[in-house]
Write an enzyme that holds these catalytic residues in place. Structure first.
Site, PDB file in Angstrom:
ATOM      1  N   GLU A  96       0.824  -1.214   0.000  1.00  0.00           N
ATOM      2  CA  GLU A  96       0.000   0.000   0.000  1.00  0.00           C
ATOM      3  C   GLU A  96       0.854   1.258   0.000  1.00  0.00           C
ATOM      4  O   GLU A  96       1.964   1.262   0.515  1.00  0.00           O
ATOM      5  CB  GLU A  96      -0.865   0.042   1.277  1.00  0.00           C
ATOM      6  CG  GLU A  96      -1.885  -1.061   1.338  1.00  0.00           C
ATOM      7  CD  GLU A  96      -2.594  -1.124   2.688  1.00  0.00           C
ATOM      8  OE1 GLU A  96      -2.901  -0.061   3.262  1.00  0.00           O
ATOM      9  OE2 GLU A  96      -2.831  -2.250   3.151  1.00  0.00           O
ATOM     10  N   CYS A 109       3.347   8.211   1.318  1.00  0.00           N
ATOM     11  CA  CYS A 109       3.819   7.262   2.333  1.00  0.00           C
ATOM     12  C   CYS A 109       3.995   5.922   1.621  1.00  0.00           C
ATOM     13  O   CYS A 109       3.048   5.409   1.031  1.00  0.00           O
ATOM     14  CB  CYS A 109       2.772   7.159   3.440  1.00  0.00           C
ATOM     15  SG  CYS A 109       3.145   5.874   4.651  1.00  0.00           S
ATOM     16  N   CYS A 116       5.623  -7.559   7.384  1.00  0.00           N
ATOM     17  CA  CYS A 116       6.653  -7.032   8.287  1.00  0.00           C
ATOM     18  C   CYS A 116       6.994  -8.084   9.332  1.00  0.00           C
ATOM     19  O   CYS A 116       6.113  -8.750   9.858  1.00  0.00           O
ATOM     20  CB  CYS A 116       6.138  -5.763   8.975  1.00  0.00           C
ATOM     21  SG  CYS A 116       7.377  -4.982  10.048  1.00  0.00           S
ATOM     22  N   CYS A 120       4.955  -5.827  16.106  1.00  0.00           N
ATOM     23  CA  CYS A 120       4.378  -4.858  17.049  1.00  0.00           C
ATOM     24  C   CYS A 120       2.893  -5.178  17.287  1.00  0.00           C
ATOM     25  O   CYS A 120       2.153  -5.456  16.346  1.00  0.00           O
ATOM     26  CB  CYS A 120       4.526  -3.428  16.518  1.00  0.00           C
ATOM     27  SG  CYS A 120       6.237  -2.933  16.292  1.00  0.00           S
ATOM     28  N   CYS A 123      -0.040  -3.200  15.344  1.00  0.00           N
ATOM     29  CA  CYS A 123       0.139  -2.867  13.924  1.00  0.00           C
ATOM     30  C   CYS A 123      -0.469  -3.918  13.001  1.00  0.00           C
ATOM     31  O   CYS A 123      -0.232  -5.119  13.172  1.00  0.00           O
ATOM     32  CB  CYS A 123       1.627  -2.710  13.627  1.00  0.00           C
ATOM     33  SG  CYS A 123       1.958  -2.245  11.932  1.00  0.00           S
ATOM     34  N   GLY A 163       6.092  -2.559   6.460  1.00  0.00           N
ATOM     35  CA  GLY A 163       7.477  -3.036   6.494  1.00  0.00           C
ATOM     36  C   GLY A 163       8.390  -2.216   7.380  1.00  0.00           C
ATOM     37  O   GLY A 163       8.042  -1.117   7.801  1.00  0.00           O
ATOM     38  N   GLU A 164       9.562  -2.778   7.651  1.00  0.00           N
ATOM     39  CA  GLU A 164      10.566  -2.099   8.474  1.00  0.00           C
ATOM     40  C   GLU A 164      11.732  -1.721   7.553  1.00  0.00           C
ATOM     41  O   GLU A 164      12.502  -2.591   7.124  1.00  0.00           O
ATOM     42  CB  GLU A 164      11.013  -3.048   9.598  1.00  0.00           C
ATOM     43  CG  GLU A 164      12.271  -2.627  10.343  1.00  0.00           C
ATOM     44  CD  GLU A 164      12.261  -1.174  10.827  1.00  0.00           C
ATOM     45  OE1 GLU A 164      11.254  -0.710  11.380  1.00  0.00           O
ATOM     46  OE2 GLU A 164      13.304  -0.504  10.635  1.00  0.00           O
ATOM     47  N   SER A 195      11.078   5.936   8.902  1.00  0.00           N
ATOM     48  CA  SER A 195      10.637   5.542  10.239  1.00  0.00           C
ATOM     49  C   SER A 195      11.096   4.128  10.553  1.00  0.00           C
ATOM     50  O   SER A 195      10.950   3.224   9.734  1.00  0.00           O
ATOM     51  CB  SER A 195       9.109   5.622  10.299  1.00  0.00           C
ATOM     52  OG  SER A 195       8.639   5.241  11.567  1.00  0.00           O
ATOM     53  N   SER A 218      10.070   4.885  16.196  1.00  0.00           N
ATOM     54  CA  SER A 218       8.833   4.463  16.852  1.00  0.00           C
ATOM     55  C   SER A 218       9.183   4.027  18.270  1.00  0.00           C
ATOM     56  O   SER A 218       9.562   2.891  18.502  1.00  0.00           O
ATOM     57  CB  SER A 218       8.206   3.304  16.075  1.00  0.00           C
ATOM     58  OG  SER A 218       7.912   3.731  14.772  1.00  0.00           O
ATOM     59  N   LEU A 219       9.052   4.962  19.188  1.00  0.00           N
ATOM     60  CA  LEU A 219       9.446   4.667  20.572  1.00  0.00           C
ATOM     61  C   LEU A 219       8.272   4.023  21.316  1.00  0.00           C
ATOM     62  O   LEU A 219       8.393   2.937  21.851  1.00  0.00           O
ATOM     63  CB  LEU A 219       9.912   5.964  21.247  1.00  0.00           C
ATOM     64  CG  LEU A 219      10.562   5.809  22.612  1.00  0.00           C
ATOM     65  CD1 LEU A 219      11.779   4.890  22.557  1.00  0.00           C
ATOM     66  CD2 LEU A 219      10.969   7.180  23.173  1.00  0.00           C
ATOM     67  N   HIS A 220       7.160   4.680  21.359  1.00  0.00           N
ATOM     68  CA  HIS A 220       5.903   4.158  21.900  1.00  0.00           C
ATOM     69  C   HIS A 220       5.902   3.841  23.386  1.00  0.00           C
ATOM     70  O   HIS A 220       4.829   3.546  23.932  1.00  0.00           O
ATOM     71  CB  HIS A 220       5.419   2.923  21.111  1.00  0.00           C
ATOM     72  CG  HIS A 220       5.199   3.169  19.653  1.00  0.00           C
ATOM     73  ND1 HIS A 220       4.663   4.333  19.155  1.00  0.00           N
ATOM     74  CD2 HIS A 220       5.439   2.395  18.567  1.00  0.00           C
ATOM     75  CE1 HIS A 220       4.595   4.260  17.843  1.00  0.00           C
ATOM     76  NE2 HIS A 220       5.053   3.103  17.443  1.00  0.00           N
ATOM     77  N   ASN A 294      -4.759   3.876  15.873  1.00  0.00           N
ATOM     78  CA  ASN A 294      -5.779   3.422  14.927  1.00  0.00           C
ATOM     79  C   ASN A 294      -6.200   2.031  15.354  1.00  0.00           C
ATOM     80  O   ASN A 294      -5.356   1.158  15.493  1.00  0.00           O
ATOM     81  CB  ASN A 294      -5.179   3.301  13.525  1.00  0.00           C
ATOM     82  CG  ASN A 294      -5.256   4.601  12.781  1.00  0.00           C
ATOM     83  OD1 ASN A 294      -6.323   5.171  12.632  1.00  0.00           O
ATOM     84  ND2 ASN A 294      -4.106   5.082  12.333  1.00  0.00           N
ATOM     85  N   CYS A 337      -1.881   2.444   7.138  1.00  0.00           N
ATOM     86  CA  CYS A 337      -1.371   1.384   6.273  1.00  0.00           C
ATOM     87  C   CYS A 337      -1.537  -0.011   6.839  1.00  0.00           C
ATOM     88  O   CYS A 337      -1.584  -0.205   8.035  1.00  0.00           O
ATOM     89  CB  CYS A 337       0.094   1.635   5.972  1.00  0.00           C
ATOM     90  SG  CYS A 337       0.288   2.179   4.292  1.00  0.00           S
TER      91      CYS A 337
END
Ligand code: SAH
Length: 347
Positions: A96, A109, A116, A120, A123, A163-164, A195, A218-220, A294, A337
């Site tokens: 996407e 984006c 991936c 996470c 996600c 993806g990473e 990212s 991406s700390l979160h 999301n 995404c």
């Protein structure tokens, strides 16, 4: 580089590599520039390269193949014009991209992998695991074809799709060089954000290249206990290791890190987390981008309440941390995404 019936992926080749190949084929020096321009223009066959002799087009088609994505599904938001693409790649896999219309320019984006591997908990992209890397050409195609199809001039790129990026390091760096080339899409590094979920070794490798892009991390969560619960990558690179790599990145490139923080109800959104986050980032000049979670149907995690968001922001601001809240674009088209591909792969 990937092969297809013994043919090579020409669009993943850097200008220098293309020059070498064409000169080995006995072609004059100016051909490489011509071919490179065609590759960035979105042609889907060598025959369309009309200023090349027919015999050269045929010889190229024998040695090389051209990637191009089909628009499997396209959604345009009625409220803000966000355009979301589900692409079908040549091998039938899907990824996407999203085109977002900001005042400072249109931003695409893009995805960096099919699926991936990072796992996470919040996600959608990682639910079926990783299928394969995208080639540099397949990442580039998302920019080229999103611009062509939408008719919107793209001036910014974020590598924040499926993806990473640092797990597909070489192809992503190749993509950055291709899209940045003045003879190609000519998108400046300062207009590109990458990212990562926090692959510290990859951050160090990227720092070595000293590119002027923006690194988003991406700390979160500011502590290992919370981060470990939602991000398996924290077992390999814990918060200290990650922040140390971010510090080295900043010192090497002079580019401040932007930290992403998805606000998850009762998981990472308490005043305790906000104070700890402020402690960890104090004095770094970094920026925190809060993302209202999301909701993903497969997950039980819920977004923070507006009150929790406000109080979290208040604590960070009081401590002098620069904080913004990501605006939700394309609310009517599920523009985040991973969700479209997920739906498609279920069928
Ligand atoms: N693999 C990279 C890029 C992917 S996603 C990374 O982890 O950074 C871009 C951002 O969206 C990341 O910060 C990711 O953690 C976040 N994200 C993923 N799923 C989300 C969700 N359901 N709600 C809010 N943010 C999410």
């Amino acid at each position: 580089m990937t092969e297809n019936n013994g043919r090579a992926d020409i669009k993943s080749m850097l200008p220098g590599e293309l020059s070498k190949v064409l000169s080995d084929m006995g072609e004059p020096a100016f051909r490489a520039k011509q071919v490179f321009k065609w590759l960035s223009s979105g042609v889907s066959s060598f025959d369309e390269m009309s200023n090349l002799p027919k015999s050269l087009r045929e010889r190229l088609a024998e040695r090389f193949y051209l990637t191009y994505p089909y628009v499997e599904r396209k959604q345009v938001s009625a409220s803000d014009g966000t355009v979301k693409y589900l692409w079908r790649l040549l091998d039938g896999n899907h990824v996407e991209s999203v085109v977002m219309r900001y005042e400072h320019g249109n931003t695409v984006c893009v995805s960096s992998e099919v699926g991936c591997p990072m796992g996470c908990a919040f996600c959608a992209s990682t639910i079926g695991g990783k299928v394969r890397n995208l080639s540099a050409s397949e990442i580039l195609d998302q920019v080229i074809f999103a611009q062509l199809d939408s008719g919107l001039h793209i001036s910014n790129i974020v590598l924040m799709g499926i993806g990473e990026p640092l797990d597909n390091f070489d192809n992503v760096v190749r993509f950055l060089r291709l899209v940045n080339d003045p003879e190609g899409m000519n998108i400046g590094m300062r207009h590109i954000s990458l990212s990562t979920c926090g692959l510290a070794e990859g951050i160090d490798k990227l720092a070595e290249l000293d590119l002027q892009l923006t690194l988003s991390v991406s700390l979160h969560a500011p502590d290992n206990e919370t981060r470990g619960r939602i991000m398996p990558v924290n077992r390999a690179y814990d918060v200290d290791t990650l922040l140390a790599a971010c510090g080295r990145y900043f010192r090497r490139t002079g580019r401040r890190i932007s930290y992403e923080y998805a606000m998850i109800r009762d998981v990472n959104d308490t005043p305790y987390h906000a104070s700890l986050l402020a402690d960890r980032l104090a004095g770094s000049g970094s920026h925190v981008n809060l993302i209202p979670l999301n909701e993903v149907p497969e997950s039980r995690l819920r977004p923070s309440t507006p009150e929790a968001m406000r109080s979290f922001i208040g604590i960070l601001e009081k401590r002098g941390i620069n904080v913004t809240v990501r605006r939700k674009l394309g609310p009517d088209i599920e523009a985040s995404c991973g969700q479209l591909r997920r739906e498609r792969e279920k069928n």
